[in-house]
Each structure stands twice: as structure tokens, then as C-alpha cells.
Enzyme design. Sequence first.
Site, PDB file in Angstrom:
ATOM      1  N   SER A  98       0.814  -1.114   0.095  1.00 45.25           N
ATOM      2  CA  SER A  98       0.094  -0.007   0.115  1.00 45.25           C
ATOM      3  C   SER A  98       0.908   1.395  -0.032  1.00 45.25           C
ATOM      4  CB  SER A  98      -0.917   0.195   1.268  1.00 45.25           C
ATOM      5  OG  SER A  98      -1.604   1.266   1.427  1.00 45.25           O
ATOM      6  N   TYR A 107      -3.217  -0.809  10.523  1.00 41.89           N
ATOM      7  CA  TYR A 107      -2.665  -1.190   9.197  1.00 41.89           C
ATOM      8  C   TYR A 107      -1.519  -0.539   8.522  1.00 41.89           C
ATOM      9  CZ  TYR A 107      -3.880  -1.788   4.413  1.00 41.89           C
ATOM     10  OH  TYR A 107      -4.033  -2.205   2.923  1.00 41.89           O
TER      11      TYR A 107
END
Length: 348
Positions: A150, A163
Site C-alpha cells: 500500500s 494497518y
Amino acid sequence: MSISDRRSRGPLENRTVVVTGASAGVGRATAHRLARAGARLGLIARDRHALADVQAEVDKLGGVAVCAAADVADAGAVFRAAAKVRERLGPIDVWINNAMVTVFGPVAAITAEEFRRVTEVTYLGTVHGTLAALQGMRPRNCGHIVQIGSALAYRGIPLQAPYCAAKHAVRGFTASLDSELVHCGSAIRVSMLELPAVNTPQFDWARSHLQRQPRPVAPVVQPELIADAIYGTILAPRRETWIGWSTAETVIGSMLAPRFLDRYLARAAVDGQQTRLPVSPGRRDNLVAPVPELHRTRGSFGGESARRAMVVSGTAGRLVPVAVGALVFFALGALATRKRPGHAEPSA
């Protein structure tokens, strides 16, 4: 005829690919894309009924799939799933670590147990999948491990600390692994794709401590775009790929102007991750157990999601966005300095 002999024609014919987190979102879209390319698929996720649905979709596309219900936080379950795939489909050629969970909320509102669970699935699940893949790949000295990362592997944002931390850890782990493989002269390849915001069901079923419903930070892309990028990475392995201009901006900004990015995200990323609608009182989440009826490929933000985005990989490919990003951030810095009120020189 054995299951490994039922093959569809395509560029990935005769190759076995494992996808974790295959029951929804990017994982499900990737299963569809690779089935059309002729791959034999090992599908791993927690919900066996959702996996059966994906298997039926793969069959309709002319592909072959073996399902293995497992929580990637359980290393033993991942190793058993890998063994099942090898037994039914043969040696694993590509392993895609895609499974994740998240919790939305300020750090102070998230419990230690929630931090642990996100870490166990999103980071350690990637470690477990990588170890299971290496178990079969090292004796053959071939194979390809693909980590789904990501932009947040480079830059933490408000309201998603667990996260962001897990994706940072995946990136560090992958760099260490790749260096070791190079040192050993191994032919095993490792790739990491850095994703922008994607329209998946995670925003409908992630645990949330927010008053309003969570949403992806714009701009948003469809999961099929990511599946296409994964397919391209399998065909032509690259160490790292950035998907979307927003990912390039985030990576470059975190390197060149981290404090500027701190202030920008403080202003934009809190409201930017929430809709105007309140969180439903009976909202269920998938942190510990699946939410069966929400397993699908796309989430609730299709109306604003793009099907195309910039995809750059390799050193040469990333030089252009890096150069453009550097110019942008230097220009912003010069503008900020010009607007800052002058200070009197200290007296002697």
C-alpha cells in the site's frame, strides 16, 4: 482426469498460483483475472462458503481452483493449506499475499488486542504465507512471491495506525527477504505492489471506532485494476510497482517533505476517511470472524472509482514521478517560505 489436468488455455497455463484473502475485494478480482489467463488457483480465506462461490466463478471462467479455508494468522493452517494445494495442483509457482484486516479509529480508541489482531493477519499473515511458499520453492530454486502492499507502507495516516504499521512491517520484511535471496543467488523472485485506495468491501465490514461510516481516501480505483497489475507483475516480475498517481505522491512526499505531509494529512485525512452517514448501530465487522453476506469483489464506492490509473515499476519507470514530485514539493516549500512573515535579525 485429475484436477491438475483440467486446464484452460492462457499465458499462465500449467502454472499454480495461490491467492490469500481470495474471498473478496482484490483477492477475488485477482482470482477471476488469473482464471481467465489459465492459471490453476489455490484459494485461501477464512469463509469456506465464500470460497466455494469464488471457485464456482472460476469454473465459469474456464479455470480450476482448490479451496483451503484458513486464517492466515494461524501459521499451521497456512502450511496445511499450502500442502493441500500442492497435493491437488502440483508445485506452487506464484504465491500472492493479499489477506488483510483493519481497524478505523484514533490510536487512543483502539485496544491492544485490536492492534495485535491486525498485526497477526496483515503482517504475520504475509510472513506465514511467504514461509509456506518458500518451503516448496527453495528446493526447486524457482517461484515468485507477490506481496500486496500500500502507499501506506511508506506513510502512516490518521485513523489507520494498525494497518499502516502492518504494511510498513511487510515492506521491511520483504526488503530483508529479497536481499537474502540475492545473496544466495536464488532464482526465487519477490515483488511488492503499493496500492492506492481501492473500492473493496473492507469499508463496509472493517471494525470502526468512528461516529461516521469509513470510506476510502479519494482518488479510488476498482479492484479489477489491481488484479490487472498483479497479472502483469506475474508475467514480468518487478521488485516494486506503484499503482496510481496518489501512491507516487504519497511515497515521494514521505521522502521529501514529511512534515508538510503531516500537516496536510491532519487537515484532510480525518474527514476524508468518513462519509456523512452515521455508523449503523448493528454494524458487524470481520476483525475476528468473517461477515458472510458481504463477500463480494467491489465495495460501496463504485460511482467514484476509476478503472484506469498510472502503473509504474522498475527504477526507470519511477524516475519520472519522483522527478515531478520533487519539483512539486520544492515549489510548495518555496511558496510556504515566501508567505511566512519575516523575522527581525537578532541584535548584536
